[in-house]
Design a protein around this motif. Structure first.
Motif, PDB file in Angstrom:
ATOM      1  N   UNK A  40       4.867  -2.209  -5.892  1.00 52.55           N
ATOM      2  CA  UNK A  40       3.419  -2.051  -5.775  1.00 52.55           C
ATOM      3  C   UNK A  40       3.029  -0.667  -6.282  1.00 52.55           C
ATOM      4  N   UNK A  41       2.768  -0.569  -7.554  1.00 49.68           N
ATOM      5  CA  UNK A  41       2.312   0.667  -8.180  1.00 49.68           C
ATOM      6  C   UNK A  41       3.229   1.847  -7.886  1.00 49.68           C
ATOM      7  N   UNK A  42       4.509   1.582  -7.675  1.00 50.84           N
ATOM      8  CA  UNK A  42       5.477   2.631  -7.418  1.00 50.84           C
ATOM      9  C   UNK A  42       5.348   3.301  -6.064  1.00 50.84           C
ATOM     10  N   UNK A  62       1.457   8.246   1.006  1.00 54.81           N
ATOM     11  CA  UNK A  62       0.660   8.757  -0.119  1.00 54.81           C
ATOM     12  C   UNK A  62      -0.754   8.185  -0.151  1.00 54.81           C
ATOM     13  N   UNK A  63      -0.943   6.977   0.363  1.00 54.06           N
ATOM     14  CA  UNK A  63      -2.296   6.394   0.413  1.00 54.06           C
ATOM     15  C   UNK A  63      -2.758   6.155   1.847  1.00 54.06           C
ATOM     16  N   UNK A  64      -1.985   6.658   2.810  1.00 57.10           N
ATOM     17  CA  UNK A  64      -2.344   6.573   4.239  1.00 57.10           C
ATOM     18  C   UNK A  64      -2.610   5.132   4.685  1.00 57.10           C
ATOM     19  N   UNK A 117      -2.258  -4.436  -2.807  1.00 57.29           N
ATOM     20  CA  UNK A 117      -2.493  -3.779  -4.096  1.00 57.29           C
ATOM     21  C   UNK A 117      -3.943  -3.321  -4.216  1.00 57.29           C
ATOM     22  N   UNK A 118      -4.879  -4.083  -3.668  1.00 55.84           N
ATOM     23  CA  UNK A 118      -6.293  -3.714  -3.712  1.00 55.84           C
ATOM     24  C   UNK A 118      -6.561  -2.412  -2.957  1.00 55.84           C
ATOM     25  N   UNK A 119      -5.723  -2.058  -2.019  1.00 60.15           N
ATOM     26  CA  UNK A 119      -5.885  -0.810  -1.254  1.00 60.15           C
ATOM     27  C   UNK A 119      -5.240   0.381  -1.950  1.00 60.15           C
ATOM     28  N   UNK A 120      -4.373   0.099  -2.886  1.00 67.09           N
ATOM     29  CA  UNK A 120      -3.609   1.182  -3.537  1.00 67.09           C
ATOM     30  C   UNK A 120      -4.404   1.871  -4.625  1.00 67.09           C
TER      31      UNK A 120
END
Length: 120
Positions: A40-42, A62-64, A117-120
């Protein structure tokens, strides 16, 4: 140890998380098999991760983002109340929380992955 990703979790919480990592549910195992490969996007996810007084199923610092998987026990009113309180506390720490039913993970993993993925 970077306390900022643990939000003051106590040593007892760390020990409990260590034990929980040994006993994943089928849904946790399925999702973890995907998340751990950084597809998922690394993004790097951790499982059974200590945060404050809680142990969350999955966490990406990294994205909490916190991901919780819920079985049928979460249908009980008392557990629902605890989930609401827990989620409010996690959000007060600046974290995003996604909840998925075990059945959804096991039967429609692509739907779960799209939402993550939509949250990343």
């Amino acid at each position: 140890m970077d306390d900022s990703m643990f939000f003051g979790a106590s040593p007892i919480i760390f020990e409990r998380a260590k034990e929980l990592r040994k006993h994943m549910t089928a849904a946790e195992s399925l999702l973890w098999d995907y998340l751990r490969k950084k597809k998922l996007k690394g993004l790097k996810f951790r499982r059974q991760h200590p945060i404050a007084n809680y142990i969350v199923d999955f966490y990406c610092h990294s994205i909490k983002l916190v991901i919780e998987l819920d079985g049928s026990i979460h249908d009980l009113d008392s557990v629902k109340e605890n989930d609401i309180e827990r989620e409010e506390h996690l959000k007060s720490l600046g974290l995003w929380v996604l909840r998925f039913r075990n059945e959804l993970v096991q039967n429609k993993l692509h739907v779960v992955l799209t939402q993550i993925e939509d949250c990343a």
